[in-house]
Design an enzyme around this catalytic site. Structure first.
Site, PDB file in Angstrom:
ATOM      1  N   SER A 192     -19.640  34.398  27.248  1.00  0.00           N
ATOM      2  CA  SER A 192     -20.658  33.380  27.506  1.00  0.00           C
ATOM      3  C   SER A 192     -20.003  32.186  28.183  1.00  0.00           C
ATOM      4  O   SER A 192     -19.004  31.670  27.691  1.00  0.00           O
ATOM      5  CB  SER A 192     -21.279  32.966  26.160  1.00  0.00           C
ATOM      6  N   LYS A 243     -22.657  36.090  30.505  1.00  0.00           N
ATOM      7  CA  LYS A 243     -23.818  35.276  30.122  1.00  0.00           C
ATOM      8  C   LYS A 243     -23.611  33.884  30.674  1.00  0.00           C
ATOM      9  O   LYS A 243     -22.549  33.289  30.501  1.00  0.00           O
ATOM     10  CB  LYS A 243     -23.929  35.264  28.597  1.00  0.00           C
ATOM     11  N   LYS A 287     -25.143  29.996  30.822  1.00  0.00           N
ATOM     12  CA  LYS A 287     -26.058  29.053  30.177  1.00  0.00           C
ATOM     13  C   LYS A 287     -26.921  28.394  31.245  1.00  0.00           C
ATOM     14  O   LYS A 287     -26.409  28.021  32.313  1.00  0.00           O
ATOM     15  CB  LYS A 287     -25.256  27.975  29.432  1.00  0.00           C
ATOM     16  N   ASP A 332     -28.874  32.290  29.101  1.00  0.00           N
ATOM     17  CA  ASP A 332     -29.238  31.748  27.778  1.00  0.00           C
ATOM     18  C   ASP A 332     -29.670  30.299  27.946  1.00  0.00           C
ATOM     19  O   ASP A 332     -28.900  29.454  28.411  1.00  0.00           O
ATOM     20  CB  ASP A 332     -28.024  31.824  26.828  1.00  0.00           C
ATOM     21  N   GLU A 347     -32.216  34.732  27.158  1.00  0.00           N
ATOM     22  CA  GLU A 347     -32.072  34.447  25.730  1.00  0.00           C
ATOM     23  C   GLU A 347     -32.730  33.104  25.390  1.00  0.00           C
ATOM     24  O   GLU A 347     -32.486  32.096  26.064  1.00  0.00           O
ATOM     25  CB  GLU A 347     -30.570  34.407  25.409  1.00  0.00           C
ATOM     26  N   ASP A 384     -32.600  34.314  19.806  1.00  0.00           N
ATOM     27  CA  ASP A 384     -31.414  33.861  19.075  1.00  0.00           C
ATOM     28  C   ASP A 384     -31.915  32.897  17.994  1.00  0.00           C
ATOM     29  O   ASP A 384     -32.206  33.310  16.857  1.00  0.00           O
ATOM     30  CB  ASP A 384     -30.432  33.213  20.078  1.00  0.00           C
ATOM     31  N   LYS A 389     -26.622  36.737  14.857  1.00  0.00           N
ATOM     32  CA  LYS A 389     -25.479  35.910  14.459  1.00  0.00           C
ATOM     33  C   LYS A 389     -25.450  35.945  12.939  1.00  0.00           C
ATOM     34  O   LYS A 389     -26.452  35.607  12.286  1.00  0.00           O
ATOM     35  CB  LYS A 389     -25.640  34.468  14.951  1.00  0.00           C
ATOM     36  N   GLY A 401     -22.210  34.579  19.341  1.00  0.00           N
ATOM     37  CA  GLY A 401     -21.012  33.835  18.956  1.00  0.00           C
ATOM     38  C   GLY A 401     -21.326  32.365  18.756  1.00  0.00           C
ATOM     39  O   GLY A 401     -22.343  31.867  19.250  1.00  0.00           O
TER      40      GLY A 401
HETATM   41  O1  OSB Z   1     -26.607  30.155  21.933  1.00  0.00           O
HETATM   42  O2  OSB Z   1     -25.221  31.722  21.814  1.00  0.00           O
HETATM   43  C1  OSB Z   1     -25.457  30.522  21.796  1.00  0.00           C
HETATM   44  C2  OSB Z   1     -22.200  28.492  21.715  1.00  0.00           C
HETATM   45  C3  OSB Z   1     -22.585  27.458  20.901  1.00  0.00           C
HETATM   46  C4  OSB Z   1     -23.871  27.418  20.415  1.00  0.00           C
HETATM   47  C5  OSB Z   1     -24.798  28.411  20.731  1.00  0.00           C
HETATM   48  C6  OSB Z   1     -24.410  29.468  21.551  1.00  0.00           C
HETATM   49  C7  OSB Z   1     -23.111  29.499  22.063  1.00  0.00           C
HETATM   50  C8  OSB Z   1     -22.615  30.508  22.976  1.00  0.00           C
HETATM   51  C9  OSB Z   1     -21.132  30.786  22.980  1.00  0.00           C
HETATM   52  O3  OSB Z   1     -23.296  31.069  23.801  1.00  0.00           O
HETATM   53  C10 OSB Z   1     -20.774  32.026  22.277  1.00  0.00           C
HETATM   54  C11 OSB Z   1     -19.291  32.123  22.030  1.00  0.00           C
HETATM   55  O4  OSB Z   1     -18.550  32.279  23.000  1.00  0.00           O
HETATM   56  O5  OSB Z   1     -18.875  32.029  20.858  1.00  0.00           O
HETATM   57 MG    MG Z   2     -27.909  31.748  22.308  1.00  0.00          MG
END
Ligand code: OSB
Ligand code: MG
Length: 369
Positions: A136, A162, A164, A189, A214, A239, A263, A291
């Site tokens: 991500s 992924k 953001k 996401d 997402e 999520d 998660k 994550g």
């Molecule tokens: O929405 O998945 C998420 C990181 C912090 C808060 C929310 C998210 C995320 C990530 C990173 O997308 C995932 C990772 O690399 O641990």
């Molecule tokens: Mg997410």
């Protein structure tokens, strides 16, 4: 299992690079570790994925400390624990606070797996030898920066990327990524940055052959997501909106999503995560493991749950090296060709390194029955 003591630690670890989402940016990561030790001296480890501020969900590292100290740890001491599966019922009278529950439950699962001499993945019923992972990537200063990062991570072998997104950093960004990487398994996401009023803009993303989008809409919504999914050809993955197997059942019934990001912390622990996995497998809904920028301990738990067969899509569990100068486990989590080998050692399969943990600890306390 009879628990002799529980130690809570607050750690502060600096990420190698800031990680930006639609709701905020992380550099220093504050989080809690939980160590449970049984009467025979065996320890199990868990990590709370609550952040220092309530911007992903309502929990924080401090509310987790409070809930653990005043409610969950006393419940743990109340009676011996025949099996970690029983903790979800023991914790159920306390509403939500899922990340606090998960940190403690995860530590007991690790302890149980060590005591029974099996890897945590096997204790959960997982049978994979290795898992496929993606990565991500946070919001970047420019599209050029993002393209360079993607190129590097594709070269490292990650199985999907992924990106953001947020209003102002979305369709144009995805168009450019797709132009440079026509065949890349790609997803976006939004971390709840949009509302139904943005449906037309989100529909534009249908052009770019994304694996999924997402959590485009509100963190507490499954109604508007159903309306949006009816308009989009891109699958929606939830999520933030899914906290339990009941939430998952309702979202699937409404058509709010076609994929679920599991998660462990958000759903209250490994037992509930496995229930969601089982439901989704039954309903034909693919799942993957999300994550929360975890240290090696949380990362190891993510690897273990991903060994279940319904985790058919690459998750966000990238290598330790991607986040930390030095992780707190030995060995660190490594990714080769986009794959992580499931450890064969008992428990989480990576040894917490006390010297490193101590270096990052800024507060700790031990509780006894
Ligand atoms: O929405 O998945 C998420 C990181 C912090 C808060 C929310 C998210 C995320 C990530 C990173 O997308 C995932 C990772 O690399 O641990
Ligand atoms: Mg997410």
């Amino acid at each position: 299992m009879k628990i002799a003591r529980v130690t809570l630690r607050q750690l502060r670890m600096r990420l190698k690079a800031p990680f930006a989402t639609s709701f905020g940016s992380f550099l220093d990561k504050d989080f809690l570790l939980v160590e449970v030790t049984d009467t025979e001296g065996t320890s199990g480890w868990g990590e709370s994925v609550a952040f220092s501020a309530p911007w992903y969900n309502e929990e924080t590292m401090k509310t987790n400390w409070h809930i653990l100290e005043d409610f969950l740890i006393p419940l743990l001491f109340e009676e011996p624990i025949p099996h970690p599966e029983e903790l979800s019922a023991r914790f159920a009278p306390l509403r939500r606070n899922n990340m606090a529950k998960s940190a403690l439950e995860g530590a007991v699962w690790d302890l149980y797996a060590r005591r029974t001499g099996q890897p945590l993945a096997a204790a959960l019923g997982g049978q994979k030898e290795e898992i496929e992972v993606g990565i991500s990537i946070g919001i970047q200063p420019s599209i050029g920066d993002l393209l360079r990062l993607i190129e590097g991570h594709v070269a490292e072998g990650y199985r999907r990327i992924k990106v953001k997104i947020k209003p102002g950093w979305d369709t144009e960004v995805i168009r450019e990524v797709r132009r440079h990487f026509p065949d890349l398994p790609l997803m976006a996401d939004a971390n709840s940055a949009y509302s139904l009023r943005d449906a037309d803009r989100l529909k534009e993303l249908d052009e770019y052959n994304l694996m999924m989008i997402e959590q485009p809409l509100a963190f507490d919504d499954i109604i508007d997501h159903a309306a949006l999914q009816a308009e989009l050809s891109t699958p929606i993955c939830l999520d933030e909106s899914i906290h339990s197997v009941e939430d998952a059942r309702k979202a699937i019934a409404l058509g709010s999503c076609k994929i679920i990001n599991i998660k462990i912390g958000r759903v209250g622990g490994l037992t509930e995560a496995r229930r969601i996995h089982d439901l989704c497998a039954d309903r034909g809904i693919p799942v993957w493991c999300g994550g929360m920028l975890e240290s090696g301990i949380g990362r190891a738990h993510n690897i273990a749950i991903t060994s279940l067969p319904g985790f058919t899509l690459p998750g966000d569990t990238a290598a330790s090296f991607r986040y930390w100068e030095q992780d707190i486990i030995d060995p660190e989590v490594t990714v080769e060709n986009g794959r992580i080998r499931i450890p064969k050692e008992p428990g989480i399969g990576y040894e917490p390194v006390r010297k490193r943990i101590d270096r990052y600890t800024i507060r700790s306390q031990t509780y006894r029955p």
